[in-house]
Enzyme design. Structure first.
Site, mmCIF file in Angstrom:
data_model
loop_
_atom_site.group_PDB
_atom_site.id
_atom_site.type_symbol
_atom_site.label_atom_id
_atom_site.label_comp_id
_atom_site.label_asym_id
_atom_site.label_seq_id
_atom_site.Cartn_x
_atom_site.Cartn_y
_atom_site.Cartn_z
ATOM 1 N N GLU A 38 1.750 -0.410 -4.826
ATOM 2 C CA GLU A 38 0.937 0.577 -5.590
ATOM 3 C C GLU A 38 1.476 1.903 -5.613
ATOM 4 O OE1 GLU A 38 -3.204 2.865 -4.008
ATOM 5 O OE2 GLU A 38 -1.450 2.434 -2.556
ATOM 6 N N ASP A 95 0.750 -1.218 0.077
ATOM 7 C CA ASP A 95 0.045 -0.064 0.080
ATOM 8 C C ASP A 95 0.848 1.243 -0.158
ATOM 9 O OD1 ASP A 95 -2.765 1.103 0.443
ATOM 10 O OD2 ASP A 95 -1.959 2.049 2.252
HETATM 11 C C1 NOJ Z 1 -4.595 3.075 -0.990
HETATM 12 C C2 NOJ Z 1 -5.591 1.943 -0.833
HETATM 13 O O1 NOJ Z 1 -5.923 1.187 -1.769
HETATM 14 C C3 NOJ Z 1 -6.717 2.973 -0.243
HETATM 15 O O2 NOJ Z 1 -7.898 2.422 -0.163
HETATM 16 C C4 NOJ Z 1 -6.284 3.495 0.958
HETATM 17 O O3 NOJ Z 1 -7.230 4.382 1.594
HETATM 18 C C5 NOJ Z 1 -5.017 4.369 1.064
HETATM 19 N N1 NOJ Z 1 -3.946 3.602 0.363
HETATM 20 C C6 NOJ Z 1 -4.428 4.647 2.220
HETATM 21 O O4 NOJ Z 1 -4.035 3.273 3.020
#
Ligand code: NOJ
Length: 536
Positions: A266, A206
């Site tokens: 991500e 993440d």
């Molecule tokens: C990316 C995640 O996919 C999202 O859902 C989340 O709110 C943010 N990162 C913060 O962790």
């Protein structure tokens, strides 16, 4: 299975993203759980996916759908137990399905014991040094230490009673860890090993772009793109960290199921070139390629999006994505002609029926595009049912902190997180209300309709597994194509064509039709339709 044939499984895997609270509910409390997921493994095996990625299922106050973690090595009691998780991994493996878990290393929940300890300690203490606490600016320190914004709206700093401020790039309840403190990389190395030891095939990382911060906290210059390199994004220190994680992943035996362990970062970006440092050998095996979500349903932008991803990542390291739990559902984006933009807004009112129908046709065609491109693909739960975004969730039922923090200016992401419909009849109450007519999208209904998008996905995944040109097959080559269409070939013997225009176009030369997203007759391809062709 492993790397014995010179390839890792993840290079062409189809991975299904599970948002556990919205997938399947085994105990009728309105919240999906791990046992609900276990019960639906046969559904996923029938669909034909190679792996599932579970978004966070760890203990959490759920201020941000579980991305506010209060214990990284446990299961939230609302969703099950560690024993349920172990059983899930084992049962999934029996169906040849790998499990990828989400690691949330940028921040934790304010309820995490280490943040509670930091709050209870004084400025300058070792406890505070695990997070990013600073004095404020201005004469009385009442101004935040920098102008950094939270990605969810508002400032990224919150002041505590003793006058210091702490950094949170997301919600106030999600304090950022201080990755310059060696205790934090050590903590996460243990977390990663904890889940790998339980048999998971990989990690989704993440906010993989933001863990390190410039200690000088430089203000963002005015007008800077929110996803551009900055004092908190895309910092060089990340790459050494990812090399160390890769060593952990590679220390697990690749020769047997689940094969080489992977990690997928991500990383949202301003321009694709920003991803280049992450793609150096020895770092994260994969990064999401969000290109297809960043453009509307138009041939030119889509073609350039595909080229940009391919130029950068050579396909196999750049899984294709058309939606996820942070982005409006593809059927609705395509109905409205929207790209997902960082600050995207959606209408709240009903969508014109013809537009909705066009969106549904385009979502089918987009699935065939995504699954025909070289490399791997991630499918977000419900895409295989053609679910639209739920745009009319009542304000009081909305849960996403984005809605609250922007005073409703951004509707937030609840509309793509509504629990899946399994049965044709009305379903019981759930943590986000399901529209009353969703039975028509249900697994029960669509399984019985030969023309449903669910059957299209099942067939596409089967053809993809069987056809040597698909997945890890030959590179793609654009072919000459009429305006508003996309046509490419892959060897051996495969042609993809999609018509994004308003009038039918002739099918390119072919020896047979493998699959089409809608009716194809008389050698012509209707608008909003894609086709997989064999070329003899
Ligand atoms: C990316 C995640 O996919 C999202 O859902 C989340 O709110 C943010 N990162 C913060 O962790």
């Amino acid at each position: 299975m492993g790397v014995s044939d010179g390839h890792a499984w993840w290079e062409d895997a189809v991975v299904y993203e599970v948002y556990p609270r919205s997938f399947a509910d085994s105990d009728g409390d309105g919240v999906g759980d791990l046992n609900g997921l276990r019960g639906r493994l046969p559904y996923l095996a029938d669909l034909g996916v190679d792996a599932i990625w579970l978004t966070p299922f760890y203990p959490s106050p759920l201020a941000d759908g579980g991305y506010d973690v209060s214990d990284y090595c446990a299961v939230d009691p609302l969703l099950g137990t560690l024993a349920d998780f172990d059983a899930l991994v084992k049962e999934a493996a029996a169906s040849g399905i790998r499990v990828i878990v989400d690691i949330v290393p940028n921040h934790c929940s304010a309820e995490h014991p280490l943040f509670q300890a930091a709050l209870a300690s004084s400025p300058g203490s070792p406890e505070r040094d695990r997070f990013i606490f600073r004095e404020g600016r201005g004469q009385d320190g009442s101004l935040p230490p920098s102008n950094w914004p939270s990605s969810f709206g508002g400032a990224a700093w919150t002041r505590v009673p003793d006058g210091q401020w702490y950094l949170h790039m997301f919600d106030t309840t999600q304090p950022d860890w201080n990755w310059d403190n060696p205790a934090i990389p050590a903590l996460f190395a243990d977390v990663i090993r904890f889940w790998l030891d339980r048999g998971v095939a990989g990690l989704r990382v993440d906010v993989a772009s933001a863990m390190f911060k410039d200690p000088e906290l430089p203000d963002n210059p005015p007008g800077q793109h929110p996803l551009a390199p900055s004092g908190y994004r895309h910092r060089a220190e990340l790459q050494a960290l990812y090399r160390s994680w890769r060593q952990i992943l590679d220390s697990y035996p690749a020769g047997e199921f689940p094969g080489q362990r992977t990690a997928i970062g991500e990383v949202w970006y301003d321009v694709p070139g920003t991803l280049a440092p992450y793609l150096q050998p020895g770092g994260l095996p994969q990064l999401f390629n969000f290109q297809l979500m960043l453009v509307p349903w138009e041939a030119g932008p889509l073609r350039r999006a595909v080229d940009a991803a391919q130029d950068l990542a050579g396909g196999s390291r750049a899984p294709w994505v058309i939606g996820n739990h942070d982005v409006p559902r593809p059927a609705t984006r395509y109905a409205l002609g929207l790209a997902h933009q960082y600050e995207s807004t959606l209408p709240r009112g009903p969508i014109d029926t013809d537009d909705a129908r066009a969106g549904a046709r385009r979502a089918r065609a987009a699935a065939l595009l995504q699954l025909a491109l070289p490399g791997s693909a991630y499918i977000y739960q419900g895409e295989e049912l053609g679910l639209p975004e739920v745009i009319d969730i009542p304000d009081e039922a909305r849960q996403d902190p984005v809605f609250r923090r922007t005073g409703g200016r951004r509707l937030g992401r609840d509309g793509c997180r509504v629990p899946l419909p399994w049965r044709a009849g009305p379903s019981g109450p759930s943590w986000l209300p399901q529209p009353p007519d969703w039975g028509r999208y249900s697994v029960e209904t669509e399984s019985a309709e030969p023309e449903s998008i669910l059957i299209l996905y099942r067939t596409a995944l089967r053809v993809r597994r069987e056809h040597p040109a698909l997945g890890r097959g030959g590179a793609m080559r654009w072919l000459e194509s009429p305006p508003d269409s996309l046509i490419f070939s892959r060897e051996p013997g495969f042609v993809f064509a999609a018509n994004l225009g308003q009038t039918a176009i002739p099918l390119p030369p072919h020896s047979g039709i493998l699959l089409s997203s809608g009716p194809v007759t008389d050698g012509s391809l209707p608008p909003d339709t894609a086709v997989w062709l064999a070329r003899g």
